[in-house]
Design a protein around this motif. Structure first.
Motif, short mmCIF file in Angstrom:
data_model
loop_
_atom_site.label_atom_id
_atom_site.label_comp_id
_atom_site.label_asym_id
_atom_site.label_seq_id
_atom_site.Cartn_x
_atom_site.Cartn_y
_atom_site.Cartn_z
N ASP A 192 -0.51 5.05 0.29
CA ASP A 192 -1.05 5.31 1.63
C ASP A 192 0.08 5.47 2.65
O ASP A 192 0.06 6.35 3.51
N TYR A 243 0.87 -1.19 0.00
CA TYR A 243 0.00 0.00 0.00
C TYR A 243 0.90 1.24 0.00
O TYR A 243 0.92 2.03 0.94
N ASP A 281 3.76 -5.85 -4.31
CA ASP A 281 2.43 -6.40 -3.99
C ASP A 281 2.42 -7.93 -4.12
O ASP A 281 1.38 -8.54 -4.32
#
Length: 317
Positions: free
Chosen positions: A171, A168, A211
């Motif tokens: 973020d 992420y 990821d």
């Protein structure tokens, strides 16, 4: 309200063998054991602190030795590599030869965004890299261990950039800039470098995007990273800031050698720690790390603690 971060304070990782880890850090890497104590939350567990000659903040690499802890696996959503600082490119060359002598797995000297580095790993899989301070500016280094096995001109004398890998990315980046005031200084595909405080090798975070497979906590992996704040007032200011922003946290924790505040950003445990009082609060310079040190509130439990942990000799004086 001062909430400025001054750089990296310490990194805490997990080992499966405190004795082997001590031998590696002192006899191979040449870092000084400045405190042999226990995890204040799990008192049957060692907490060892390796640092510069005097245990300066920003130089501490620390370890938990949790009983029956499984082996961790590397992957995303973790602190993926620990940086350590050496004074020069010549110091990297010195460690290449030293690693050959001691059979330490390493990737040879490389270049990482204009910095010369030497990636290596410990026997348990823990990943590190040495950063050359040649032409480096920013957070000042510590003092090389004066009576260590590595010549002072080459010795590790502080923590280097800390690498965090997450799925992420945007973020996390937002948290680092908006909450912690870190400054992005370089962005390439899937990676951003941040300055913390005065920046340079002693105040940088490398954030990577990945990821794929998540890492799993266990020995050979990092437990948490801590950033430096000035004093008690600064910690209390951060507590207020977290409350104001609705960020859950541990509340102020007095660790005796420093004060602390913890929160989790996604999977990453982030601590803020004060620069003082320091590791010579309860031991003189000459014998730092040679005996089991306990903060005053654990001293009444010394007999029990000593019956639970496996003692090992760290006498060097």
């Amino acid at each position: 309200m001062t909430t400025e971060l001054l750089g990296i304070h310490h990194v805490t990782a997990m080992t499966d063998d405190a004795m082997r880890n001590y031998e590696f850090f002192t006899n191979v890497l040449g870092m000084r054991l400045v405190k042999k104590t226990v995890n204040q939350d799990v008192i049957q567990t060692y907490h060892t602190f390796f640092a510069d000659d005097i245990g300066s903040p920003g130089t501490d690499m620390t370890f938990f030795d949790f009983p029956n802890n499984p082996k961790g696996t590397p992957g995303t959503n973790s602190i993926s590599r620990i940086g350590l600082r050496v004074p020069s490119d010549a110091a990297l060359e010195y460690y290449v030869e030293r690693f050959k002598e001691f059979g330490v797995e390493n990737d040879g000297i490389q270049e990482l965004f204009g910095k010369k580095v030497l990636p290596f790993q410990e026997e348990d899989g823990q990943k590190y890299q040495l950063f050359s301070d040649e032409n480096n500016e920013g957070v000042a280094p510590g003092t090389p261990w004066k009576n260590g096995p590595v010549p002072e001109d080459y010795a590790i004398y502080g923590l280097g950039p800390i690498e965090i890998t997450v799925s992420y990315f945007e973020d996390f980046k937002k948290m680092l800039t908006e909450v912690y005031g870190m400054k992005p200084i370089l962005t390439e595909e899937n990676v951003t470098w941040f300055d913390v405080g005065e920046g340079g090798n002693g105040g940088q975070v490398i954030l990577r995007y990945d990821d794929t497979t998540p890492g799993r906590q266990g020995y050979g992996q990092v437990h948490h990273v801590s950033f430096r704040v000035k004093d008690h007032e600064a910690i209390k200011n951060w507590e207020a800031k977290y409350d104001e922003m609705g960020i859950q946290h541990s509340g102020h924790v007095d660790r005796f050698y420093f004060e602390a505040l913890y929160t989790r950003v996604g999977h990453i445990l982030i601590e803020l720690s004060t620069d003082g009082p320091g590791f010579m609060t309860d031991e003189p310079y000459e014998t730092l790390g040679e005996n089991l040190s306990l903060p005053p509130f654990l001293e009444p439990k010394r007999e029990y603690i000593e019956s639970q942990i496996r003692s090992f000799d760290t006498t060097r004086s």
